[in-house]
Design a protein around this motif. Structure first.
Motif, PDB file in Angstrom:
ATOM      1  N   VAL A   1     -50.737 -44.367  23.302  1.00 48.45           N
ATOM      2  CA  VAL A   1     -51.072 -44.416  24.307  1.00 48.45           C
ATOM      3  C   VAL A   1     -51.525 -44.023  25.146  1.00 48.45           C
ATOM      4  O   VAL A   1     -51.928 -44.660  26.798  1.00 48.45           O
ATOM      5  CB  VAL A   1     -49.804 -45.632  24.848  1.00 48.45           C
ATOM      6  CG1 VAL A   1     -49.926 -47.132  23.838  1.00 48.45           C
ATOM      7  CG2 VAL A   1     -49.192 -45.609  24.638  1.00 48.45           C
ATOM      8  N   ALA A   2     -51.007 -42.681  25.137  1.00 47.67           N
ATOM      9  CA  ALA A   2     -51.705 -42.005  26.513  1.00 47.67           C
ATOM     10  C   ALA A   2     -51.650 -40.688  25.739  1.00 47.67           C
ATOM     11  O   ALA A   2     -51.433 -41.186  23.890  1.00 47.67           O
ATOM     12  CB  ALA A   2     -50.600 -41.879  27.579  1.00 47.67           C
ATOM     13  N   PRO A   3     -52.498 -39.684  26.293  1.00 47.87           N
ATOM     14  CA  PRO A   3     -52.621 -37.725  25.603  1.00 47.87           C
ATOM     15  C   PRO A   3     -51.192 -38.170  25.006  1.00 47.87           C
ATOM     16  O   PRO A   3     -49.526 -37.583  25.953  1.00 47.87           O
ATOM     17  CB  PRO A   3     -52.645 -37.499  26.516  1.00 47.87           C
ATOM     18  CG  PRO A   3     -54.264 -38.454  27.285  1.00 47.87           C
ATOM     19  CD  PRO A   3     -53.374 -39.144  27.354  1.00 47.87           C
ATOM     20  N   ARG A   4     -50.722 -37.458  23.717  1.00 48.73           N
ATOM     21  CA  ARG A   4     -49.852 -36.977  23.111  1.00 48.73           C
ATOM     22  C   ARG A   4     -48.164 -38.503  23.663  1.00 48.73           C
ATOM     23  O   ARG A   4     -47.387 -37.565  23.266  1.00 48.73           O
ATOM     24  CB  ARG A   4     -48.940 -35.857  23.636  1.00 48.73           C
ATOM     25  CG  ARG A   4     -50.246 -35.172  23.200  1.00 48.73           C
ATOM     26  CD  ARG A   4     -49.967 -33.200  23.567  1.00 48.73           C
ATOM     27  NE  ARG A   4     -48.825 -32.572  22.347  1.00 48.73           N
ATOM     28  CZ  ARG A   4     -49.138 -32.317  21.690  1.00 48.73           C
ATOM     29  NH1 ARG A   4     -49.888 -32.774  20.026  1.00 48.73           N
ATOM     30  NH2 ARG A   4     -47.737 -32.294  20.433  1.00 48.73           N
ATOM     31  N   VAL A   5     -48.521 -39.155  24.012  1.00 45.23           N
ATOM     32  CA  VAL A   5     -47.353 -40.350  23.799  1.00 45.23           C
ATOM     33  C   VAL A   5     -47.976 -41.607  23.300  1.00 45.23           C
ATOM     34  O   VAL A   5     -49.215 -41.788  22.998  1.00 45.23           O
ATOM     35  CB  VAL A   5     -47.671 -40.506  25.296  1.00 45.23           C
ATOM     36  CG1 VAL A   5     -46.001 -42.165  25.648  1.00 45.23           C
ATOM     37  CG2 VAL A   5     -47.085 -39.299  26.267  1.00 45.23           C
TER      38      VAL A   5
ATOM     39  N   GLU B   1     -42.597 -38.988  22.342  1.00 46.96           N
ATOM     40  CA  GLU B   1     -43.191 -38.452  22.814  1.00 46.96           C
ATOM     41  C   GLU B   1     -43.284 -36.244  22.869  1.00 46.96           C
ATOM     42  O   GLU B   1     -42.318 -35.784  22.388  1.00 46.96           O
ATOM     43  CB  GLU B   1     -42.715 -38.034  24.712  1.00 46.96           C
ATOM     44  CG  GLU B   1     -43.350 -37.609  26.052  1.00 46.96           C
ATOM     45  CD  GLU B   1     -42.885 -37.620  27.164  1.00 46.96           C
ATOM     46  OE1 GLU B   1     -43.732 -37.350  28.152  1.00 46.96           O
ATOM     47  OE2 GLU B   1     -41.627 -38.217  27.017  1.00 46.96           O
ATOM     48  N   PHE B   2     -44.933 -36.495  21.673  1.00 43.85           N
ATOM     49  CA  PHE B   2     -45.120 -34.834  21.891  1.00 43.85           C
ATOM     50  C   PHE B   2     -45.211 -34.060  22.793  1.00 43.85           C
ATOM     51  O   PHE B   2     -45.651 -34.175  24.123  1.00 43.85           O
ATOM     52  CB  PHE B   2     -46.471 -34.761  21.234  1.00 43.85           C
ATOM     53  CG  PHE B   2     -45.752 -35.711  20.146  1.00 43.85           C
ATOM     54  CD1 PHE B   2     -45.494 -34.679  18.579  1.00 43.85           C
ATOM     55  CD2 PHE B   2     -46.258 -36.827  19.768  1.00 43.85           C
ATOM     56  CE1 PHE B   2     -45.353 -35.982  17.594  1.00 43.85           C
ATOM     57  CE2 PHE B   2     -46.251 -37.704  18.553  1.00 43.85           C
ATOM     58  CZ  PHE B   2     -45.704 -37.063  17.493  1.00 43.85           C
ATOM     59  N   PRO B   3     -44.682 -32.404  23.336  1.00 45.46           N
ATOM     60  CA  PRO B   3     -45.013 -31.736  24.386  1.00 45.46           C
ATOM     61  C   PRO B   3     -46.346 -31.117  23.949  1.00 45.46           C
ATOM     62  O   PRO B   3     -46.639 -31.462  23.386  1.00 45.46           O
ATOM     63  CB  PRO B   3     -43.609 -30.369  23.790  1.00 45.46           C
ATOM     64  CG  PRO B   3     -43.993 -30.552  22.518  1.00 45.46           C
ATOM     65  CD  PRO B   3     -43.910 -32.252  22.011  1.00 45.46           C
ATOM     66  N   THR B   4     -46.581 -30.985  25.006  1.00 44.96           N
ATOM     67  CA  THR B   4     -48.193 -29.822  25.680  1.00 44.96           C
ATOM     68  C   THR B   4     -48.072 -29.186  24.876  1.00 44.96           C
ATOM     69  O   THR B   4     -47.278 -27.899  25.417  1.00 44.96           O
ATOM     70  CB  THR B   4     -48.340 -30.035  26.703  1.00 44.96           C
ATOM     71  OG1 THR B   4     -48.165 -31.223  27.778  1.00 44.96           O
ATOM     72  CG2 THR B   4     -49.734 -29.727  27.729  1.00 44.96           C
ATOM     73  N   PRO B   5     -48.805 -28.914  24.588  1.00 39.89           N
ATOM     74  CA  PRO B   5     -49.339 -27.554  23.371  1.00 39.89           C
ATOM     75  C   PRO B   5     -49.193 -26.651  24.500  1.00 39.89           C
ATOM     76  O   PRO B   5     -50.062 -26.567  25.339  1.00 39.89           O
ATOM     77  CB  PRO B   5     -50.771 -27.613  22.320  1.00 39.89           C
ATOM     78  CG  PRO B   5     -51.341 -28.793  22.766  1.00 39.89           C
ATOM     79  CD  PRO B   5     -50.182 -29.823  23.849  1.00 39.89           C
ATOM     80  N   GLY B   6     -48.771 -25.489  24.262  1.00 39.98           N
ATOM     81  CA  GLY B   6     -49.091 -24.703  25.548  1.00 39.98           C
ATOM     82  C   GLY B   6     -48.162 -23.308  24.772  1.00 39.98           C
ATOM     83  O   GLY B   6     -47.936 -22.036  25.403  1.00 39.98           O
TER      84      GLY B   6
END
Length: 147
Positions: free
Chosen positions: A120-124, A142-147
């Motif tokens: 429904v949203a980037p990584r959500v 909810e997946f953490p933002t890669p970085g």
């Protein structure tokens, strides 16, 4: 449109269903996602119930797309248990493509459970839980933002 988990916790069941049906399946995710149960959507109890479930029962899911499976993080200790097969297939809600989390062949405890998720949203992701085709609750991943 970017939707957050906090916003989903404030939505009614009809709004959650609309969001799910209007969203693409997205790619099968990889890695660990924080899970939030969405129980009694649209009520003042939703956030409290989500907090209780996250603390005592279910914290999220860990996806391994290379193996086509996931494990749920459960109990206060975050034990990785209750395995599901992961694949794309038609949703029981609207017959459009979704990501299916199928416990029928992988879990004695949850063999009657099927989850469906869409991005429904980037990584959500928004998910629907079914018990033998009967809808139970919704959840967010909810997946953490890669970085």
């Amino acid at each position: 449109m970017t939707v957050t988990v906090a916003e989903m916790l404030k939505m009614s069941q009809a709004q959650l269903d609309d969001l799910f049906t209007q969203s693409p399946a997205g790619e099968i995710p990889s890695g660990e996602a924080k899970g939030t149960a969405i129980v009694a959507p649209g009520t003042t109890y939703t956030q409290n119930i989500a907090n209780f479930i996250n603390h005592f029962a279910w914290q999220g899911k860990i996806f391994d797309p290379g193996k086509g499976v996931l494990r749920n993080k459960i109990l206060p200790f975050g034990i990785n248990a209750i395995i599901a097969k992961v694949y794309k297939g038609p949703s029981w809600l609207d017959n459009k493509e979704c990501i299916v989390l199928d416990y029928s062949d992988t879990s004695l405890l949850a063999h009657w459970i099927r989850d469906e998720i869409r991005e429904v949203a980037p990584r959500v992701y928004l998910g629907k839980v079914y018990w033998s085709k009967k809808r139970l609750i919704d959840f967010a991943l909810e997946f953490p933002t890669p970085g």
